[in-house]
Design an enzyme around this catalytic site. Structure first.
Site, PDB file in Angstrom:
ATOM      1  N   LYS A   1       0.846  -1.194   0.000  1.00 14.94           N
ATOM      2  CA  LYS A   1       0.000   0.000   0.000  1.00 14.94           C
ATOM      3  C   LYS A   1       0.880   1.242   0.000  1.00 14.94           C
ATOM      4  CE  LYS A   1      -3.869   1.658   2.932  1.00 14.94           C
ATOM      5  NZ  LYS A   1      -4.678   1.238   4.107  1.00 14.94           N
TER       6      LYS A   1
ATOM      7  N   SER B   1      -9.294   0.907   3.328  1.00 10.60           N
ATOM      8  CA  SER B   1      -8.546   1.827   2.496  1.00 10.60           C
ATOM      9  C   SER B   1      -7.504   1.121   1.642  1.00 10.60           C
ATOM     10  CB  SER B   1      -7.862   2.872   3.386  1.00 10.60           C
ATOM     11  OG  SER B   1      -6.972   2.259   4.299  1.00 10.60           O
TER      12      SER B   1
ATOM     13  N   SER C   1      -9.392  -1.820   7.408  1.00  9.08           N
ATOM     14  CA  SER C   1      -8.908  -1.691   6.033  1.00  9.08           C
ATOM     15  C   SER C   1      -8.162  -2.912   5.514  1.00  9.08           C
ATOM     16  CB  SER C   1      -7.986  -0.463   5.924  1.00  9.08           C
ATOM     17  OG  SER C   1      -8.710   0.709   6.229  1.00  9.08           O
TER      18      SER C   1
END
Length: 599
Positions: free
Chosen positions: A71, A145, A169
Site C-alpha cells: 500500500k 482503504s 482496512s
C-alpha cells in the site's frame, strides 16, 4: 499463483522468477497502471532483482521469487510515498522495516498500490488515482482503504500484498475480493516507515489467497523492532490458544437482535451457514452480547481518536486542505471539535468497555462475525460517503481499540455473484491459531481462490501448531484426569484436553501409598515392555506452568514422557523411592481401570 505452487514450479524448472516478473509487467502494460497501482518498481530493476535471486540458495529464502505489493502509505527506498495525496508525496531514503524483512526472505516487490487517501476510509473511492472496484463486479466498491492491495492479489497480479488496518482496512477489502485478510495484533509487525493514520492503533495487514500463504508471510514479517515505539515483544504465554489443539472449542456469535445487515437479503443466510459449518469443525456456538463491542466501535470515528489522524498530518492539512479529498479533509478536520478533556473522557469510556468486553472472553475462545454487513456500489458510496462508510465498519472498528487479532476469510458466493466474508476474532497474539481455524473454515465455505478459477483444494492446508501457540503439552495419569479431584488445577489455568493416548511400553505404573487424594506414579524402565499406560494430554498456557509445577508434591515430579507414537511431552513421573509401600497396577493399563477394580 499461491506460494506453494510457485515454489513447486521453480523447483521443477517450469518457471523462474524472471519469467514470473516479466509476465506481471506485461499484464500491467496491457491493463494499465490505474487504478490498482500508484507507482511500480521500474521493470528493469524488478527483473534484475529476480535474476539476482536465481543464483541464491532457495532453501534459505522462504519467500523466494514471490511477487508482492505494498500500500502506498508504506515506504520503499527511492519510491515516492503519496498516501494517495500527490501534494503530500515524499521520497524516503530507506524502506519500511516490514518491506526490508520480506525482501530479505526472497520476495520481489512489484509496486505500490492505490488506497483511500491517508488511509481514511473503508471504500476505496477516496483517491485521485482512479477508483478500484471489486474484481467480481465493476459497479461495486473494492473496499478500502487498502483497495489496490486487495485487487492486486485477487486479480492475480501478485501473490500477496501488504495493507494497513486501523478500522478494518485489511479486512473489508478481503471480503469484497474473496481473500484472506490478516489483521495481526497491534505491534506484531513493525509500522516503522508507515504513514500513520492513528499511530496507537495502526497495524500492517496481509492479503493472500490462503491462510497458509498469510501465515508464511506473517512468519517473515513479524518481530520486535526498536525503531517502532509501538512494536511489542509478546510475553511468555501471550496469545496462548489451548483451544486450537482441542477436539472442541467455543465460538461466540452475536444474539440475532444485534446482527444488522442493513437491508441486505443474502448475507444473513450466508453468515448462518458459516456458523453451522464452524460447528462441524468442533465448534460450540455461544451467544453473546455484541453491544459493548459496538459501543467501542463508535469511539473510533465519533470520538477524539480522529484527532490522532489530525496529529499525523497536522502541518500538511493546514497548508494543503484544498488539495485533499473533500471527504477525507472533512473527517480529519473534525479533530478541531475535540478537546483534551474529550480525549480523557473517551479514554475512560474505552477502559470501561475493555473491562466489560473482557468478561465475554471467559465464555468463548474465538468470535465469529460478518466481515462487513453488506456491499455498496460505487454510486451508492458517492451518494452518502460518510454514513455508508461507517456501516462497512460495523464489525471491524472495535478490534484495534480492544487490542484483538482478526482473520477475514471468504464465506461463499451470493446469488448475485458477489462474495461474502466472515471474520474470526481472537485475543492479542492469537494470529497463529486464528489462521489455522480460518483455513479449515475457508475450505468448508469456498472453492475458488481470489478472483480466479483456481481451486482452493489444490493448495496446502495450514496445520495447527503442536503444541498450540503459547502452550506446553502436559500428560496426566491420575488425579488430574478429567473428572478426577485435581482436574481443576488444569482447567483453572485455562488448560484444554488435546487428546487421550498411552505411554510407550517402557513404563511401570503404581498406586502410591499414603497420598491424598489417592495418586498413581509412573516409573520409566527402558527394557520393560508393558501395555502402555493411559494418559490425557492437556495444552496448558505456558505462563501458568510454573504455578502448576509448584503444586506437585514429593515424590512426584514433572519430567519428559514418551508416548506410544514416539512423541515426547511433559508429564508426571515418580521417584523410585516413592513406589515403596505402593501397589504395582501396570497390568491394568491406567488409573481409571484401577479405580474401577476397587468397586
Amino acid at each position: 499463483m499461491d506460494i506453494a505452487a510457485l515454489h513447486a514450479a521453480y523447483a521443477a524448472g517450469d518457471q523462474n522468477p524472471r519469467c514470473v516478473v516479466e509476465g506481471i509487467y506485461d499484464r500491467i502494460e496491457k491493463e494499465g497502471l490505474r487504478p490498482v497501482w500508484i507507482s511500480i518498481v521500474p521493470r528493469e530493476q524488478a527483473i534484475a532483482r529476480a535474476h539476482a535471486l536465481e543464483s541464491q540458495d532457495r532453501s534459505k529464502l522462504p519467500l523466494y521469487g514471490i511477487p508482492f505489493a505494498v500500500k502506498d502509505n508504506i515506504d520503499v527506498t527511492e519510491m515516492p510515498t503519496t498516501a494517495a495525496c500527490p501534494a503530500y508525496a515524499y521520497t524516503p531514503t530507506e524502506s519500511a522495516t516490514v518491506v526490508t524483512k520480506l525482501e530479505a526472505a526472497g520476495a520481489i516487490l512489484i509496486g505500490k498500490t492505490n488506497m483511500d487517501q491517508f488511509a481514511t476510509g473503508l471504500v476505496g473511492t477516496r483517491t485521485p488515482y482512479g477508483i478500484c472496484s471489486s474484481v467480481f463486479n465493476a459497479k461495486y466498491i473494492s473496499g478500502g482503504s487498502s483497495a489496490g492491495s486487495a485487487v492486486a492479489v485477487a486479480g492475480g497480479l501478485v501473490t500477496f500484498s501488504l495493507g494497513t488496518d486501523t478500522a478494518g482496512s485489511g479486512r473489508v477489502p478481503a471480503m469484497f475480493n474473496n481473500l484472506i485478510g490478516l489483521k495481526p495484533t497491534r505491534g506484531a509487525i513493525s509500522t516503522h516507515g508507515v504513514v500513520p493514520a492513528c499511530r496507537t492503533l495502526d497495524c500492517v495487514s496481509i492479503f493472500a489467497e490462503t491462510s497458509y500463504d498469510a501465515s508464511l508471510v506473517l512468519a517473515n514479517a513479524a518481530g520486535f523492532d526498536a525503531a517502532d515505539l509501538y512494536s511489542r515483544q509478546p510475553a511468555v504465554g501471550a496469545g496462548a490458544s489451548p483451544w486450537a489443539g482441542a477436539p472442541t472449542f467455543r465460538f461466540g456469535v452475536p444474539s440475532e437482535a444485534l446482527l444488522n445487515f442493513f437491508g441486505d437479503d443474502h448475507n444473513p443466510a450466508l453468515f448462518k451457514s458459516a456458523a453451522e459449518q464452524l460447528t462441524t469443525l468442533g465448534g460450540v456456538a455461544v451467544e453473546f452480547d455484541l453491544q459493548p463491542f459496538l459501543d467501542a466501535a463508535q469511539l473510533l470515528y465519533k470520538g477524539p481518536w480522529v484527532a490522532e489522524r489530525y496529529a499525523a498530518i497536522a502541518k500538511f492539512i493546514g497548508d494543503h486542505k484544498a488539495e485533499m479529498d473533500p471527504t477525507v479533509a472533512t473527517i480529519i478536520s473534525g479533530a478541531a471539535n475535540y478537546s483534551a478533556v474529550d480525549s480523557f473522557d473517551a479514554a475512560y469510556k474505552l477502559e470501561a468497555l475493555r473491562r466489560t468486553t473482557s468478561t465475554a472472553w471467559h465464555n468463548f475462545d474465538v468470535m465469529l462475525l460478518p466481515t462487513a454487513p453488506r456491499a455498496f456500489t460505487i454510486e451508492e458510496i458517492a451518494e452518502n460517503p460518510i454514513e455508508r462508510n461507517s456501516i462497512l465498519g460495523t464489525y471491524t472498528n472495535f478490534v484495534n481499540l480492544l487490542d484483538l487479532a482478526a482473520v477475514a476469510l471468504p464465506a461463499g458466493m451470493r446469488p448475485d455473484g458477489l462474495p461474502f466474508g466472515v471474520t474470526l476474532i481472537g485475543q492479542a497474539f492469537t494470529e497463529a491459531a486464528l489462521l489455522s481455524l480460518a483455513d479449515k473454515l475457508h475450505r468448508k465455505l469456498s472453492t475458488a481462490l481470489g478472483g480466479s478459477r483456481r481451486e482452493l483444494a489444490t493448495t496446502p492446508s495450514l496445520k495447527a501448531a503442536n503444541p498450540p501457540h503459547g502452550c506446553l503439552l502436559m500428560a496426566v495419569v491420575g488425579a488430574h484426569l478429567s473428572g478426577q479431584p485435581l482436574n481443576w488445577q488444569l482447567t483453572q489455568r485455562g488448560g484444554q484436553l488435546v487428546k487421550t493416548s498411552k505411554t510407550s511400553p517402557h513404563y511401570r505404573f503404581y498406586a502410591l501409598a499414603n497420598t491424598t487424594p489417592p495418586k498413581p506414579g509412573l516409573v520409566r524402565e527402558p527394557a520393560f515392555n508393558g501395555p502402555g499406560i493411559e494418559v490425557e494430554v492437556w495444552a496448558l498456557p505456558a505462563n501458568t506452568v510454573g504455578t502448576f509445577v509448584e503444586g506437585v508434591p514429593q515424590p512426584l515430579s514433572i519430567g519428559t514422557l514418551e508416548l506410544e507414537d514416539g512423541s515426547l511431552v511433559k508429564g508426571f513421573l515418580v521417584e523410585p523411592v516413592g513406589t515403596e509401600g505402593g501397589l504395582e497396577i501396570t497390568h491394568l493399563g491406567g488409573w481409571r481401570s484401577y479405580l474401577a477394580s476397587l468397586k
